[in-house]
Design an enzyme around this catalytic site. Sequence first.
Site, PDB file in Angstrom:
ATOM      1  N   LYS A 115      -4.112  -1.789 -17.347  1.00 34.93           N
ATOM      2  CA  LYS A 115      -3.002  -1.162 -16.637  1.00 34.93           C
ATOM      3  C   LYS A 115      -2.949   0.447 -16.272  1.00 34.93           C
ATOM      4  O   LYS A 115      -3.492   1.081 -17.308  1.00 34.93           O
ATOM      5  CB  LYS A 115      -1.787  -1.289 -17.225  1.00 34.93           C
ATOM      6  CG  LYS A 115      -1.200  -2.817 -17.306  1.00 34.93           C
ATOM      7  CD  LYS A 115      -0.950  -3.433 -15.859  1.00 34.93           C
ATOM      8  CE  LYS A 115       0.368  -2.751 -15.384  1.00 34.93           C
ATOM      9  NZ  LYS A 115       1.529  -3.138 -15.947  1.00 34.93           N
TER      10      LYS A 115
ATOM     11  N   HIS B 226      11.743  -4.122   7.628  1.00 36.17           N
ATOM     12  CA  HIS B 226      11.832  -5.432   6.720  1.00 36.17           C
ATOM     13  C   HIS B 226      10.960  -5.457   5.463  1.00 36.17           C
ATOM     14  O   HIS B 226      10.757  -6.763   5.131  1.00 36.17           O
ATOM     15  CB  HIS B 226      12.368  -6.701   7.152  1.00 36.17           C
ATOM     16  CG  HIS B 226      13.350  -6.505   8.527  1.00 36.17           C
ATOM     17  ND1 HIS B 226      14.561  -6.734   8.234  1.00 36.17           N
ATOM     18  CD2 HIS B 226      13.104  -6.298   9.782  1.00 36.17           C
ATOM     19  CE1 HIS B 226      15.249  -6.527   9.370  1.00 36.17           C
ATOM     20  NE2 HIS B 226      14.180  -6.290  10.419  1.00 36.17           N
TER      21      HIS B 226
ATOM     22  N   GLU C 165       8.186   6.314 -11.000  1.00 37.79           N
ATOM     23  CA  GLU C 165       9.013   5.503 -11.350  1.00 37.79           C
ATOM     24  C   GLU C 165      10.016   6.133 -12.413  1.00 37.79           C
ATOM     25  O   GLU C 165      11.279   5.679 -12.039  1.00 37.79           O
ATOM     26  CB  GLU C 165       8.645   4.427 -12.613  1.00 37.79           C
ATOM     27  CG  GLU C 165       7.694   3.165 -11.895  1.00 37.79           C
ATOM     28  CD  GLU C 165       6.877   2.633 -12.870  1.00 37.79           C
ATOM     29  OE1 GLU C 165       7.189   1.249 -13.079  1.00 37.79           O
ATOM     30  OE2 GLU C 165       5.970   2.909 -13.337  1.00 37.79           O
TER      31      GLU C 165
ATOM     32  N   SER D 194      -1.095   0.939 -20.643  1.00 41.89           N
ATOM     33  CA  SER D 194      -0.284   0.332 -21.353  1.00 41.89           C
ATOM     34  C   SER D 194      -0.953  -0.040 -22.784  1.00 41.89           C
ATOM     35  O   SER D 194      -2.104  -0.060 -23.015  1.00 41.89           O
ATOM     36  CB  SER D 194      -0.308  -1.414 -20.678  1.00 41.89           C
ATOM     37  OG  SER D 194       0.164  -2.208 -21.464  1.00 41.89           O
TER      38      SER D 194
END
Length: 465
Positions: A286, A159, A293, A280
Amino acid sequence: MSNEQKPWAGRFTEATDAFVEAFTASVSFDQRLARHDIQGSIAHATMLARIGVLSEEDRETIVTGLREILADIERGDFVWSVELEDVHMNIEARLTERIGEAGKKLHSGRSRNDQVATDIRLYLRGEIDLIGAELRRLQAVLLDLAEREADTIMPGFTHLQVAQPVTFGHHLMAWYEMLTRDQERLKDCRKRVNVMPLGAAALAGTTFPLDRHYTAELLGFDRPAANSLDAVSDRDFAIEFAACASLIMMHLSRFSEELILWTSVQFGFIDLPDAFCTGSSIMPQKKNPDVPELVRGKSGRVFGHLLGLLTLMKSQPLAYNKDNQEDKEPLFDTADTLKHCLRAFADMVPHLRPNRDAMHQAAWKGYATATDLADYLVRRGVAFRDAHEIVGKAVRLGIKTGRDLSQLALAELRQLSTTIEADVFDVLTLEGSVKARDHFGGTAPDQVREAVRRARQILDEAVSE
Ligand code: ARG
């Protein structure tokens, strides 16, 4: 182009509508099959000569002509014509242009229907082998990393909540197992891909005494397809490949998801090398895990292709229908996407930098050894349900006072159960916990090392096969 130049123009009196010509053409994408088309044609001509349908001289001229055309294509010196519709007619027309009369004899006992089905099987067989090799490369680098991280402790999750401590090596070996099943599926799929449609002709076979077993042998197929109608019509092998590809992408998407989570500041378990990340344009701090991804995102298009191919095939009457021309783009994209994703992962995994302290810390914070304490009580004669209750209270005390189970005093623990003695602290450490799960398939460092050893042996055998 006037219709006379088209190989099928005989029964037509009017020219094809210009838009229809472009609409029905497949050459813009099926030119990718040129090498396989020529390979199939050379084998077909060789077989025709063997059974006496082509003279030895014609065969020679055809084969030489085809080889020259292939060289032109590979050099980029071949002008593809939309008027000639597809890769098959483009190459055949060029052959006749080049070698004259003999070129017109190549299509004896053959149709574009069995030709295209053969081409895509040859193509797919090659892709499966390349994909299998990339998959093996990824498996091998996972094994190296798992061996290196056999003693590294991290929280195991259910979980997405800390559950029990595991070793990072064990977690990596879970990924390895998934890829092993993927590899097996791919190998199995290849068996059904490697069957030859050639000789089925349009749908019913041909009046020439073709030696289909010989052609199959020349092309490295396991056997010729046993039914001519089935051979030209079904694309189940492509669907099966897309299903294998989808499962691999599904696995890679899970792998990606974990890497994305783990590289976040909140987890901080893994550092990805700069070479696999981007920044970024607005936020200077970043460093984004673009590769995982993108792989996660690309799973969507592969699943889409699976459904597209299934739908393409659904309800098609026997035998060949033009619908099947639509099999190529999804198939090509599936193979390309899969190959690139596997390559990116195989290149990236050796450079993953685990932050062992952060992993250890996270396991330690989550009361991950609670089950170990319960098992300890069971070994001392407490029923598991009662043990569960006792440990639950210990965890509550820990949460209230901001301490781990191993930081509770013996006296405090004994207030919950007098069966607890000083040796309890051996099972409350993370190291003790993982070490205790020392059976086949368990997370103990020694088991991980053993699993890596077994896996390496199997992988080496697969390579030398
Ligand atoms: N371009 C076609 C395809 O990809 C080749 C077969 C065409 N056959 C036909 N009878 N029109 O399926």
